[in-house]
Design a protein around this motif. Structure first.
Motif, PDB file in Angstrom:
ATOM      1  N   HIS A   6      -2.365  -5.372  -0.019  1.00 21.52           N
ATOM      2  CA  HIS A   6      -2.289  -6.409   0.997  1.00 21.52           C
ATOM      3  C   HIS A   6      -1.001  -6.248   1.803  1.00 21.52           C
ATOM      4  N   VAL A   7      -1.126  -6.387   3.127  1.00 19.08           N
ATOM      5  CA  VAL A   7       0.034  -6.438   4.016  1.00 19.08           C
ATOM      6  C   VAL A   7       0.146  -7.889   4.459  1.00 19.08           C
ATOM      7  N   THR A   8       1.253  -8.535   4.085  1.00 20.84           N
ATOM      8  CA  THR A   8       1.415  -9.959   4.355  1.00 20.84           C
ATOM      9  C   THR A   8       2.788 -10.259   4.958  1.00 20.84           C
ATOM     10  N   PRO A   9       2.862 -11.327   5.768  1.00 17.86           N
ATOM     11  CA  PRO A   9       4.169 -11.720   6.306  1.00 17.86           C
ATOM     12  C   PRO A   9       5.042 -12.321   5.204  1.00 17.86           C
ATOM     13  N   ARG A  10       6.337 -12.011   5.259  1.00 22.83           N
ATOM     14  CA  ARG A  10       7.250 -12.551   4.261  1.00 22.83           C
ATOM     15  C   ARG A  10       8.641 -12.706   4.860  1.00 22.83           C
ATOM     16  N   GLN A  11       9.037 -13.926   5.127  1.00 22.88           N
ATOM     17  CA  GLN A  11      10.378 -14.263   5.592  1.00 22.88           C
ATOM     18  C   GLN A  11      10.829 -13.391   6.767  1.00 22.88           C
ATOM     19  N   GLY A  12       9.990 -13.315   7.793  1.00 21.26           N
ATOM     20  CA  GLY A  12      10.335 -12.560   8.991  1.00 21.26           C
ATOM     21  C   GLY A  12      10.113 -11.067   8.882  1.00 21.26           C
ATOM     22  N   GLN A  13       9.646 -10.620   7.751  1.00 26.87           N
ATOM     23  CA  GLN A  13       9.350  -9.206   7.556  1.00 26.87           C
ATOM     24  C   GLN A  13       7.910  -9.074   7.072  1.00 26.87           C
ATOM     25  N   TRP A  14       7.515  -7.863   6.670  1.00 27.25           N
ATOM     26  CA  TRP A  14       6.161  -7.619   6.205  1.00 27.25           C
ATOM     27  C   TRP A  14       6.200  -6.958   4.833  1.00 27.25           C
ATOM     28  N   ALA A  15       5.390  -7.483   3.921  1.00 26.64           N
ATOM     29  CA  ALA A  15       5.365  -6.987   2.548  1.00 26.64           C
ATOM     30  C   ALA A  15       4.076  -6.235   2.275  1.00 26.64           C
ATOM     31  N   VAL A  16       4.193  -5.202   1.445  1.00 24.10           N
ATOM     32  CA  VAL A  16       3.039  -4.508   0.880  1.00 24.10           C
ATOM     33  C   VAL A  16       2.983  -4.935  -0.578  1.00 24.10           C
ATOM     34  N   GLN A  17       1.838  -5.460  -0.993  1.00 23.05           N
ATOM     35  CA  GLN A  17       1.726  -5.976  -2.354  1.00 23.05           C
ATOM     36  C   GLN A  17       0.359  -5.638  -2.923  1.00 23.05           C
ATOM     37  N   GLY A  18       0.353  -5.070  -4.120  1.00 22.04           N
ATOM     38  CA  GLY A  18      -0.890  -4.792  -4.822  1.00 22.04           C
ATOM     39  C   GLY A  18      -1.512  -6.089  -5.296  1.00 22.04           C
ATOM     40  N   GLU A  19      -2.829  -6.171  -5.209  1.00 20.60           N
ATOM     41  CA  GLU A  19      -3.541  -7.381  -5.622  1.00 20.60           C
ATOM     42  C   GLU A  19      -3.224  -7.706  -7.075  1.00 20.60           C
ATOM     43  N   GLY A  20      -2.832  -8.946  -7.318  1.00 14.40           N
ATOM     44  CA  GLY A  20      -2.509  -9.396  -8.665  1.00 14.40           C
ATOM     45  C   GLY A  20      -1.061  -9.182  -9.066  1.00 14.40           C
ATOM     46  N   ASN A  21      -0.311  -8.423  -8.273  1.00 13.97           N
ATOM     47  CA  ASN A  21       1.107  -8.206  -8.585  1.00 13.97           C
ATOM     48  C   ASN A  21       1.918  -9.421  -8.160  1.00 13.97           C
ATOM     49  N   SER A  22       2.948  -9.746  -8.916  1.00 21.19           N
ATOM     50  CA  SER A  22       3.794 -10.878  -8.556  1.00 21.19           C
ATOM     51  C   SER A  22       4.912 -10.461  -7.598  1.00 21.19           C
ATOM     52  N   ARG A  23       5.202  -9.163  -7.533  1.00 18.48           N
ATOM     53  CA  ARG A  23       6.273  -8.672  -6.664  1.00 18.48           C
ATOM     54  C   ARG A  23       5.717  -7.701  -5.641  1.00 18.48           C
ATOM     55  N   ALA A  24       6.383  -7.635  -4.504  1.00 17.76           N
ATOM     56  CA  ALA A  24       5.983  -6.705  -3.446  1.00 17.76           C
ATOM     57  C   ALA A  24       6.339  -5.278  -3.847  1.00 17.76           C
ATOM     58  N   THR A  25       5.499  -4.348  -3.446  1.00 18.13           N
ATOM     59  CA  THR A  25       5.775  -2.928  -3.654  1.00 18.13           C
ATOM     60  C   THR A  25       6.878  -2.477  -2.704  1.00 18.13           C
ATOM     61  N   SER A  26       6.820  -2.971  -1.452  1.00 20.28           N
ATOM     62  CA  SER A  26       7.842  -2.632  -0.455  1.00 20.28           C
ATOM     63  C   SER A  26       7.872  -3.697   0.631  1.00 20.28           C
ATOM     64  N   ILE A  27       9.011  -3.775   1.329  1.00 18.93           N
ATOM     65  CA  ILE A  27       9.222  -4.721   2.433  1.00 18.93           C
ATOM     66  C   ILE A  27       9.584  -3.905   3.668  1.00 18.93           C
ATOM     67  N   HIS A  28       9.017  -4.298   4.828  1.00 19.07           N
ATOM     68  CA  HIS A  28       9.223  -3.536   6.065  1.00 19.07           C
ATOM     69  C   HIS A  28       9.582  -4.475   7.207  1.00 19.07           C
ATOM     70  N   ASP A  29      10.282  -3.933   8.207  1.00 18.78           N
ATOM     71  CA  ASP A  29      10.681  -4.724   9.366  1.00 18.78           C
ATOM     72  C   ASP A  29       9.507  -5.014  10.295  1.00 18.78           C
ATOM     73  N   THR A  30       8.552  -4.074  10.376  1.00 15.69           N
ATOM     74  CA  THR A  30       7.413  -4.273  11.267  1.00 15.69           C
ATOM     75  C   THR A  30       6.106  -4.211  10.484  1.00 15.69           C
ATOM     76  N   GLN A  31       5.092  -4.843  11.055  1.00 11.99           N
ATOM     77  CA  GLN A  31       3.780  -4.811  10.426  1.00 11.99           C
ATOM     78  C   GLN A  31       3.237  -3.376  10.423  1.00 11.99           C
ATOM     79  N   ALA A  32       3.491  -2.633  11.487  1.00 10.25           N
ATOM     80  CA  ALA A  32       2.998  -1.254  11.574  1.00 10.25           C
ATOM     81  C   ALA A  32       3.553  -0.385  10.449  1.00 10.25           C
TER      82      ALA A  32
END
Length: 73
Positions: A6-32
């Motif tokens: 899942h790519v989701t918005p998070r505090q002005g940035q964008w997170a990549v998170q595996g379904e069911g995970n409690s933590r993001a795999t990575s955080i990015h400045d842009t959605q792209a």
């Protein structure tokens, strides 16, 4: 077992998170950037990529899993 990514918005940035995970795999400045990272993971795991908009709702999805109905011929 592969997890949908899942790519989701998070505090002005964008997170990549595996379904069911409690933590993001990575955080990015842009959605792209987040989509590129999540797409690579989804391809490697043969899972789905779900892209959420700023409102948190799913706006797009891509499947990189095995096609249960491959084209004939």
């Amino acid at each position: 077992m592969s997890k949908n990514q899942h790519v989701t918005p998070r505090q002005g940035q964008w997170a990549v998170q595996g379904e069911g995970n409690s933590r993001a795999t990575s955080i990015h400045d842009t959605q792209a950037e987040a989509i590129d990272a999540a797409r690579e993971i989804a391809r490697n795991q043969q899972s789905e990529l779900l892209i959420h908009g700023r409102d948190g709702r799913i706006r797009a999805r891509d499947s990189y899993g095995n096609d249960p109905f491959p084209p004939k011929g």
